[in-house]
Design a protein around this motif. Structure first.
Motif, PDB file in Angstrom:
ATOM      1  N   ALA A 109       0.991  -1.093  -0.013  1.00 52.25           N
ATOM      2  CA  ALA A 109       0.007   0.120   0.070  1.00 52.25           C
ATOM      3  C   ALA A 109       0.789   1.233  -0.035  1.00 52.25           C
ATOM      4  CB  ALA A 109      -0.817  -0.207   1.163  1.00 52.25           C
ATOM      5  N   SER A 110       1.864   1.435   0.762  1.00 49.80           N
ATOM      6  CA  SER A 110       2.726   2.352   0.783  1.00 49.80           C
ATOM      7  C   SER A 110       3.517   2.685  -0.496  1.00 49.80           C
ATOM      8  CB  SER A 110       3.916   2.092   2.078  1.00 49.80           C
ATOM      9  OG  SER A 110       4.742   3.261   1.830  1.00 49.80           O
ATOM     10  N   ARG A 111       4.048   1.576  -1.064  1.00 50.13           N
ATOM     11  CA  ARG A 111       4.769   1.601  -2.513  1.00 50.13           C
ATOM     12  C   ARG A 111       3.620   2.202  -3.715  1.00 50.13           C
ATOM     13  NH1 ARG A 111       4.543  -0.633  -7.156  1.00 50.13           N
ATOM     14  NH2 ARG A 111       3.270  -2.423  -6.701  1.00 50.13           N
ATOM     15  N   LEU A 112       2.222   1.612  -3.550  1.00 49.88           N
ATOM     16  CA  LEU A 112       1.271   2.033  -4.478  1.00 49.88           C
ATOM     17  C   LEU A 112       1.161   3.766  -4.361  1.00 49.88           C
ATOM     18  CD1 LEU A 112      -1.213  -0.813  -4.490  1.00 49.88           C
ATOM     19  CD2 LEU A 112       0.331  -0.099  -6.484  1.00 49.88           C
ATOM     20  N   ALA A 113       0.943   3.977  -3.089  1.00 50.44           N
ATOM     21  CA  ALA A 113       0.746   5.382  -2.505  1.00 50.44           C
ATOM     22  C   ALA A 113       1.919   6.293  -3.183  1.00 50.44           C
ATOM     23  CB  ALA A 113       0.424   5.745  -1.188  1.00 50.44           C
ATOM     24  N   SER A 114       3.239   5.771  -3.107  1.00 50.50           N
ATOM     25  CA  SER A 114       4.203   6.813  -3.756  1.00 50.50           C
ATOM     26  C   SER A 114       4.179   6.688  -5.226  1.00 50.50           C
ATOM     27  CB  SER A 114       5.477   6.238  -2.884  1.00 50.50           C
ATOM     28  OG  SER A 114       5.857   4.881  -3.142  1.00 50.50           O
ATOM     29  N   ASP A 115       3.950   5.557  -5.745  1.00 45.26           N
ATOM     30  CA  ASP A 115       3.964   5.501  -7.186  1.00 45.26           C
ATOM     31  C   ASP A 115       2.813   6.689  -7.732  1.00 45.26           C
ATOM     32  OD1 ASP A 115       5.754   3.533  -7.177  1.00 45.26           O
ATOM     33  OD2 ASP A 115       4.289   1.968  -7.859  1.00 45.26           O
ATOM     34  N   GLU A 116       1.875   6.672  -6.960  1.00 48.94           N
ATOM     35  CA  GLU A 116       0.503   7.505  -7.389  1.00 48.94           C
ATOM     36  C   GLU A 116       1.137   8.972  -7.314  1.00 48.94           C
ATOM     37  OE1 GLU A 116      -3.063   6.542  -4.938  1.00 48.94           O
ATOM     38  OE2 GLU A 116      -3.272   4.623  -6.119  1.00 48.94           O
ATOM     39  N   LEU A 117       1.890   9.236  -6.251  1.00 53.00           N
ATOM     40  CA  LEU A 117       2.391  10.671  -6.028  1.00 53.00           C
ATOM     41  C   LEU A 117       3.407  11.183  -7.205  1.00 53.00           C
ATOM     42  CD1 LEU A 117       2.714  10.908  -2.057  1.00 53.00           C
ATOM     43  CD2 LEU A 117       1.400  12.116  -3.369  1.00 53.00           C
ATOM     44  N   ARG A 118       4.213  10.112  -7.418  1.00 51.79           N
ATOM     45  CA  ARG A 118       5.042  10.232  -8.691  1.00 51.79           C
ATOM     46  C   ARG A 118       4.309  10.744  -9.962  1.00 51.79           C
ATOM     47  NH1 ARG A 118       8.081   5.363  -7.902  1.00 51.79           N
ATOM     48  NH2 ARG A 118       8.254   5.451  -5.632  1.00 51.79           N
ATOM     49  N   GLU A 119       3.368   9.971 -10.087  1.00 50.12           N
ATOM     50  CA  GLU A 119       2.587  10.010 -11.359  1.00 50.12           C
ATOM     51  C   GLU A 119       1.788  11.382 -11.404  1.00 50.12           C
ATOM     52  OE1 GLU A 119      -0.129   6.861 -11.759  1.00 50.12           O
ATOM     53  OE2 GLU A 119       1.497   5.371 -11.974  1.00 50.12           O
TER      54      GLU A 119
END
Length: 85
Positions: free
Chosen positions: A73-83
């Motif tokens: 979940a943390s990885r997905l959240a940081s991916d969304e922030l980068r996008e």
């Protein structure tokens, strides 16, 4: 042996004037779920070999699953922030 003749479920048909019941999951109380996981002999041996002693195997599996879910979940959240940048 006698047969059961009472219906298990009786459905009442909806009428056009039947009010809709609002459903908001955020207002629901505490939840729980029971999961059944089947391990073969080799997998059980792997679990036992990698489990610190003394520990309840079920609690250890639960903790490992939650740690993995939190990391994902943390990885997905940081991916969304980068996008979003």
């Amino acid at each position: 042996m006698t047969e059961r003749r009472v219906p298990v479920h009786i459905e009442t048909p909806l009428t056009p004037d039947t009010p809709e019941i609002p459903y908001d999951r955020s207002q629901m109380g505490p939840r729980s779920m029971i999961l059944e996981i089947e391990f073969n002999g080799e997998e059980i041996d792997r679990l036992k070999a990698g489990t610190p002693r003394p520990v309840r195997l079920i609690q250890w599996i639960k903790q490992a699953a939650l740690e993995r879910a939190d990391a994902e979940a943390s990885r997905l959240a940081s991916d969304e922030l980068r996008e979003a940048d």
